[in-house]
Structures are given as C-alpha cells and as structure tokens.
Design a protein around this motif. Structure first.
Motif, PDB file in Angstrom:
ATOM      1  N   GLU A  37      26.487 -78.654 -63.511  1.00  0.00           N
ATOM      2  CA  GLU A  37      25.871 -78.460 -62.196  1.00  0.00           C
ATOM      3  C   GLU A  37      24.894 -77.282 -62.212  1.00  0.00           C
ATOM      4  OE1 GLU A  37      29.177 -79.941 -58.993  1.00  0.00           O
ATOM      5  OE2 GLU A  37      29.618 -78.113 -60.145  1.00  0.00           O
ATOM      6  N   VAL A  38      25.274 -76.223 -62.897  1.00  0.00           N
ATOM      7  CA  VAL A  38      24.417 -75.047 -62.981  1.00  0.00           C
ATOM      8  C   VAL A  38      23.151 -75.384 -63.756  1.00  0.00           C
ATOM      9  CG1 VAL A  38      24.211 -72.717 -63.930  1.00  0.00           C
ATOM     10  CG2 VAL A  38      26.306 -73.412 -62.776  1.00  0.00           C
ATOM     11  N   ILE A  39      23.299 -76.081 -64.862  1.00  0.00           N
ATOM     12  CA  ILE A  39      22.136 -76.447 -65.673  1.00  0.00           C
ATOM     13  C   ILE A  39      21.193 -77.338 -64.875  1.00  0.00           C
ATOM     14  CG2 ILE A  39      21.409 -77.770 -67.698  1.00  0.00           C
ATOM     15  CD1 ILE A  39      23.936 -76.646 -69.117  1.00  0.00           C
ATOM     16  N   VAL A  40      21.732 -78.294 -64.141  1.00  0.00           N
ATOM     17  CA  VAL A  40      20.903 -79.184 -63.322  1.00  0.00           C
ATOM     18  C   VAL A  40      20.150 -78.368 -62.265  1.00  0.00           C
ATOM     19  CG1 VAL A  40      20.986 -81.028 -61.592  1.00  0.00           C
ATOM     20  CG2 VAL A  40      22.281 -81.255 -63.717  1.00  0.00           C
ATOM     21  N   ALA A  41      20.844 -77.451 -61.605  1.00  0.00           N
ATOM     22  CA  ALA A  41      20.203 -76.634 -60.573  1.00  0.00           C
ATOM     23  C   ALA A  41      19.125 -75.736 -61.185  1.00  0.00           C
ATOM     24  CB  ALA A  41      21.245 -75.787 -59.847  1.00  0.00           C
ATOM     25  N   LEU A  42      19.410 -75.141 -62.320  1.00  0.00           N
ATOM     26  CA  LEU A  42      18.433 -74.275 -62.975  1.00  0.00           C
ATOM     27  C   LEU A  42      17.217 -75.068 -63.464  1.00  0.00           C
ATOM     28  CD1 LEU A  42      20.728 -71.815 -64.944  1.00  0.00           C
ATOM     29  CD2 LEU A  42      19.282 -71.301 -62.979  1.00  0.00           C
ATOM     30  N   ARG A  43      17.450 -76.271 -63.953  1.00  0.00           N
ATOM     31  CA  ARG A  43      16.316 -77.106 -64.394  1.00  0.00           C
ATOM     32  C   ARG A  43      15.400 -77.445 -63.222  1.00  0.00           C
ATOM     33  NH1 ARG A  43      16.836 -80.836 -69.434  1.00  0.00           N
ATOM     34  NH2 ARG A  43      18.024 -79.463 -70.757  1.00  0.00           N
ATOM     35  N   LYS A  44      15.991 -77.703 -62.062  1.00  0.00           N
ATOM     36  CA  LYS A  44      15.176 -77.984 -60.879  1.00  0.00           C
ATOM     37  C   LYS A  44      14.325 -76.771 -60.524  1.00  0.00           C
ATOM     38  CE  LYS A  44      18.113 -81.496 -58.771  1.00  0.00           C
ATOM     39  NZ  LYS A  44      19.002 -81.838 -57.651  1.00  0.00           N
ATOM     40  N   GLU A  45      14.921 -75.589 -60.593  1.00  0.00           N
ATOM     41  CA  GLU A  45      14.170 -74.371 -60.293  1.00  0.00           C
ATOM     42  C   GLU A  45      13.063 -74.150 -61.319  1.00  0.00           C
ATOM     43  OE1 GLU A  45      14.176 -72.347 -57.613  1.00  0.00           O
ATOM     44  OE2 GLU A  45      15.581 -73.806 -56.795  1.00  0.00           O
ATOM     45  N   LEU A  46      13.343 -74.411 -62.591  1.00  0.00           N
ATOM     46  CA  LEU A  46      12.331 -74.252 -63.624  1.00  0.00           C
ATOM     47  C   LEU A  46      11.179 -75.234 -63.425  1.00  0.00           C
ATOM     48  CD1 LEU A  46      14.473 -73.612 -66.830  1.00  0.00           C
ATOM     49  CD2 LEU A  46      12.954 -72.013 -65.677  1.00  0.00           C
ATOM     50  N   GLU A  47      11.487 -76.450 -62.992  1.00  0.00           N
ATOM     51  CA  GLU A  47      10.435 -77.422 -62.701  1.00  0.00           C
ATOM     52  C   GLU A  47       9.543 -76.915 -61.570  1.00  0.00           C
ATOM     53  OE1 GLU A  47      12.180 -81.272 -61.980  1.00  0.00           O
ATOM     54  OE2 GLU A  47      13.121 -81.316 -63.956  1.00  0.00           O
TER      55      GLU A  47
END
Length: 114
Positions: A89-99
C-alpha cells in the motif's frame, strides 16, 4: 560564398565604448567568431524583463507545488506509522506521488522552455 537562405545584413548600429569596455567585451567573446557576431548573438538572445519575471513566477509555483507534494508524502508516512499499512500500500501511494511529481516537473519545464 554566401549561404542562400541567409539574409544580407545591410543595417548597422554604432556604439561607443571605453578602452576597458572594449577589452572586457573581447575577453567575453573569447576566440569564437567575430566581435560583431558575438554582440549580435548577445543582443538578440537576451531575455526581456517580463520573460524573467514570468520565469521567476513559474519557479515559485514549482517550489510551492513541490512543497505540497512533500506534505502529501509526509502524510503517507504518518498514516503508515499510525495504521500499520502494508508495504504494498505504501509503495502504491508513493508511486502515485512520484507520478504527480514527474508530471508537474515535466509541465513546468515545458512552460519555462517555451
């Protein structure tokens, strides 16, 4: 031999310089091309005050947006610590922020380069 597409330069301007100003200009030019060419390139490539102000505003907007994204990342970290989110969940949220960061940076760079 003249290039076909190059327009002839038949207009001129005259400026007066002190000996020191002329030496400084020649040093700035270095060994590339003629002084006339160097001066022409400098004069025609200089940005206007309005363009500089616009660039400063765009930079300020970019910094503001990056700060907002940093706040979002901090909120994700806080939720992780608070709710024991899974790593996925953290990785998914961080990837969205990086995008979002990449898209924002790309857009701002395109605006500045225009």
């Amino acid at each position: 031999m003249k290039k076909l597409k190059e327009k002839s330069r038949d207009k001129s301007i005259q400026i007066r310089l002190t000996e020191e100003e002329l030496k400084a200009l020649q040093q700035s030019k270095g060994k590339k091309g003629t002084l006339a060419r160097y001066a022409r390139e400098k004069l025609l490539s200089d940005t206007t005050h309005t363009e500089r102000q616009q660039t400063i505003k765009q930079y300020a907007d970019l910094v503001f947006q990056l700060k907002k994204i940093g706040t979002n990342i901090n909120q994700i970290a806080h939720q992780l610590n608070k709710n024991d989110l899974t790593k996925v969940e953290v990785i998914v949220a961080l990837r969205k922020e990086l995008e979002l960061i990449r898209a924002l940076a790309d857009n701002k760079v395109k605006e500045v380069v225009k």
